[in-house]
Design a protein around this motif. Structure first.
Motif, PDB file in Angstrom:
ATOM      1  N   VAL A 197      48.671  36.545  31.335  1.00  0.00           N
ATOM      2  CA  VAL A 197      48.483  37.000  32.712  1.00  0.00           C
ATOM      3  C   VAL A 197      49.552  38.012  33.117  1.00  0.00           C
ATOM      4  O   VAL A 197      49.393  38.746  34.081  1.00  0.00           O
ATOM      5  N   LEU A 250      40.048  38.048  33.392  1.00  0.00           N
ATOM      6  CA  LEU A 250      40.470  36.904  34.185  1.00  0.00           C
ATOM      7  C   LEU A 250      39.424  36.623  35.269  1.00  0.00           C
ATOM      8  O   LEU A 250      38.597  37.466  35.575  1.00  0.00           O
ATOM      9  N   GLY A 251      39.491  35.468  35.849  1.00  0.00           N
ATOM     10  CA  GLY A 251      38.617  35.154  36.969  1.00  0.00           C
ATOM     11  C   GLY A 251      37.625  34.060  36.705  1.00  0.00           C
ATOM     12  O   GLY A 251      37.137  33.420  37.638  1.00  0.00           O
ATOM     13  N   ASN A 253      47.333  31.611  41.869  1.00  0.00           N
ATOM     14  CA  ASN A 253      48.266  32.754  41.825  1.00  0.00           C
ATOM     15  C   ASN A 253      48.039  33.686  40.634  1.00  0.00           C
ATOM     16  O   ASN A 253      48.871  34.556  40.370  1.00  0.00           O
ATOM     17  N   MET A 306      45.993  36.266  40.020  1.00  0.00           N
ATOM     18  CA  MET A 306      45.919  37.688  40.294  1.00  0.00           C
ATOM     19  C   MET A 306      47.231  38.228  40.856  1.00  0.00           C
ATOM     20  O   MET A 306      47.602  39.377  40.600  1.00  0.00           O
ATOM     21  N   ASP A 307      47.947  37.403  41.621  1.00  0.00           N
ATOM     22  CA  ASP A 307      49.252  37.830  42.127  1.00  0.00           C
ATOM     23  C   ASP A 307      50.249  38.012  40.988  1.00  0.00           C
ATOM     24  O   ASP A 307      51.084  38.922  41.014  1.00  0.00           O
ATOM     25  N   ARG A 321      49.335  38.750  37.872  1.00  0.00           N
ATOM     26  CA  ARG A 321      48.844  39.912  37.123  1.00  0.00           C
ATOM     27  C   ARG A 321      49.304  41.215  37.771  1.00  0.00           C
ATOM     28  O   ARG A 321      49.666  42.180  37.077  1.00  0.00           O
ATOM     29  N   THR A 322      49.292  41.285  39.093  1.00  0.00           N
ATOM     30  CA  THR A 322      49.681  42.522  39.775  1.00  0.00           C
ATOM     31  C   THR A 322      51.184  42.660  39.948  1.00  0.00           C
ATOM     32  O   THR A 322      51.671  43.693  40.405  1.00  0.00           O
ATOM     33  N   SER A 359      35.172  41.441  48.468  1.00  0.00           N
ATOM     34  CA  SER A 359      35.467  41.443  47.035  1.00  0.00           C
ATOM     35  C   SER A 359      34.203  41.669  46.215  1.00  0.00           C
ATOM     36  O   SER A 359      34.220  42.378  45.204  1.00  0.00           O
ATOM     37  N   ASN A 364      33.669  44.959  43.802  1.00  0.00           N
ATOM     38  CA  ASN A 364      33.529  44.714  42.362  1.00  0.00           C
ATOM     39  C   ASN A 364      32.124  44.958  41.842  1.00  0.00           C
ATOM     40  O   ASN A 364      31.907  45.002  40.628  1.00  0.00           O
TER      41      ASN A 364
END
Length: 597
Positions: free
Chosen positions: A139, A154-155, A161, A163-164, A166-167, A474, A478
């Motif tokens: 991640v 992912l997903g 957390n 995506m947080d 990942r970013t 979202s 997407n």
């Protein structure tokens, strides 16, 4: 371009060509058609070796790092690595490194208890920290940047957390994966998920496997193609590997239970370089994926016919409206007329030679969600003509030219649909079959007022609970390709300008794009989307079915077929349970495979 279309590109290529991987080497030519059949170090007459199994697989040479997206990641998932659970012979999750598990009452915290006799190929123990390290690494926002490779998808498992992390907004330690002790893994989700176990078993979750931290931290990216450097925990370990050509798996000497075969041969090649029908007939393969045009030859051969299997896949071949200054396709009855004018059975049995089944939902194949067929849009030319006439276009008179845009230069299904629409509806249809790069460019262009169009949009289906919209914003961001054809034509150029703005980061782009969708999509479209969000928020299967049924009955997309893979499998092979979530239907777990004496 959204990730959806990266996946769709793969799906389109394989669905239409039934291709499997890259070019092959170390082979001899087949004098009949110029393709090659496997020979050399791995030998032939595979069916005579009771302790060896030989099959083809997809390979792109990017390496067997389970923390990065590649076709080798899918090879990892069938037995080179082993995660908490994997798919059982009955298609349901079964124990892997975890022998038992439980979840909190609301299914947001899942606790897995690990076996204490699991070891990596180098003899190191597999512990809970092996999982925590591997998942945090996958991640991490730096792994794919450092290796210049694609990050894992992912997903599908909604880890807290994720995506947080990942970013880079939160540190790796914030990921909802903990090790309370050496043999307990605790995973916290950001929402309730009663289907957590089946989510982990999806091929897109093959990154959720343990890694030997002290080994991996000293590896270079290139080491992931070197069998002597790779330490794994599955029943099989990589013995030899030649990118895009072949690989050999042998038993992990430290595996906690019996390994069924002494050797697994993997051959890599596509339909132009590896003729699997020939390879199966000459004994080089125990399992061979053949082309649709070869099915008749297999069925007419008495020895092959009994070994031919037609296995489902999760790919869906569908059409969605293209952006246009003409709003004709925003009329539900016109969309239904176009779907009713397609004879899906004729396409599956005639054009695709029985290697497909009719599709009735964009995200939902019938083998996975049979309830979709209860509300299907049937082939009905008379009703289709009547609907078009009621909309002001009797026998197609006055209807704008219809464009069919597809992302390959050859598409026999699109050719058949072109003929059906012209003959059944009386409309003029123009087929644009393009190379992928041009296709990606043209699918964003707004058609003039004298044209409307349909775009080929293929996708890989998952469990329906995973395809629900979590929020309207979202979903729309997407799945822009499913919505932009319904946008108010006057607003489209403004949206496209924002979407093409490379100076905007993802968050700013989303904040500017969503209001345009919200203000310029038809109310019925937004109402249906909100129904899906409600089904997600309440985790209500009844609402979920209503949502997908409503999408189907409103014909927001035209699903056409789900491909089947024609696979030859030797009679003496047992335990080959196809993974229908991958287009080539590989076995779900190599250690189920045995051969009879």
């Amino acid at each position: 371009m959204k990730r959806q279309w990266f996946i769709a590109g793969i799906a389109t290529t394989i669905v239409m060509g039934m291709a499997t991987g890259c070019s092959s080497g170390n082979s001899t030519s087949n004098s009949n058609n110029g393709t090659q059949t496997p020979t050399g170090s791995q030998g032939s007459a595979a069916s005579d070796a009771k302790d060896t199994f030989s099959m083809s697989f997809i390979d792109d040479g990017h390496g067997f790092d389970p923390g990065l997206f590649s076709w080798e990641m899918y090879q990892d998932g069938v037995g080179i690595f082993e995660g908490l659970v994997h798919t059982g012979p009955n298609g349901k999750p079964t124990a892997g490194i975890a022998t038992s598990w439980e979840s909190s009452k609301n299914n947001t915290v899942w606790t897995f208890h690990l076996r204490k006799d699991a070891k990596f190929t180098n003899g190191d123990p597999v512990t809970a920290q092996s999982f925590v390290y591997a998942m945090q690494r996958a991640v991490s926002p730096t792994l794919s940047v450092a290796t210049k490779a694609a990050s894992v998808p992912l997903g599908d498992v909604p880890i807290l957390n994720m995506m947080d992390v990942r970013t880079g907004a939160k540190p790796a330690s914030a990921l909802g994966v903990k090790a309370p002790d050496d043999y307990t893994v605790e995973i916290t989700l950001d929402r309730p998920d009663a289907n957590m176990l089946q989510d982990i078993c999806l091929p897109t979750s093959d990154w959720m496997v343990p890694l030997d931290q002290k080994v991996v931290e000293n590896m270079k990216p290139s080491d992931w193609t070197n069998p002597s450097k790779i330490v794994s925990d599955g029943p099989y370990m990589l013995k030899t590997y030649k990118a895009a050509t072949e690989g050999t798996l042998v038993p992990n000497p430290n595996y906690y239970t019996k390994v069924t075969m002494k050797k697994i041969n993997l051959f890599y090649g596509n339909s132009q370089t590896l003729d699997q029908l020939v390879a199966f007939k000459n004994g080089s393969l125990d399992a061979g994926l053949i082309q649709p045009e070869q099915v008749a030859a297999a069925q007419n051969d008495s020895s092959l016919k009994s070994q031919l299997n037609m296995w489902d896949t999760s790919a869906q071949y569908s059409y969605v409206p293209l952006p246009s200054k003409n709003t004709a396709l925003q009329n539900k009855n016109i969309r239904l007329a176009f779907e009713m004018a397609i004879d899906k059975n004729a396409i599956c049995q005639g054009v695709l030679k029985g290697t497909a089944s009719p599709a009735y939902g964009y995200f939902t194949p019938n083998w996975l969600d049979p309830w979709m067929a209860d509300n299907k849009v049937d082939y009905n030319v008379d009703k289709a003509k009547q609907l078009l006439a009621n909309a002001g276009y009797p026998d197609g008179k006055g209807f704008p030219t219809v464009i069919i845009l597809v992302g390959s230069t050859t598409d026999h299904v699109a050719e058949a649909i072109q003929q059906m629409w012209e003959q059944n509806l009386g409309v003029k249809v123009q087929l644009q079959a393009e190379e992928w790069g041009q296709f990606v460019t043209d699918m964003k262009k707004q058609l003039p007022a004298n044209e409307v169009g349909w775009l080929n949009s293929s996708t890989n289906a998952k469990y329906p609970q995973q395809m629900l919209p979590t929020t309207p914003s979202s979903w729309l961001i997407n799945h822009t390709d499913l919505a932009k054809g319904y946008m108010n034509p006057s607003a489209y150029s403004g949206w496209l300008k924002i979407d093409n703005n490379q100076d905007l980061d993802a968050a700013k782009k989303e904040n500017q794009e969503y209001p345009i969708f919200q203000q310029n999509l038809p109310k019925d479209y937004l109402d249906t989307l909100n129904l899906g969000v409600e089904a997600y928020q309440k985790q209500d299967d009844s609402l979920m079915k209503q949502y997908f049924t409503q999408m189907e009955q409103n014909a927001y997309t035209i699903p056409i077929y789900t491909p089947k893979q024609p696979i030859l499998l030797r009679k003496d092979v047992q335990g080959y349970y196809p993974n229908k979530f991958l287009l080539i239907d590989p076995p779900v777990w190599l250690n189920y495979i045995t051969k009879s004496n």
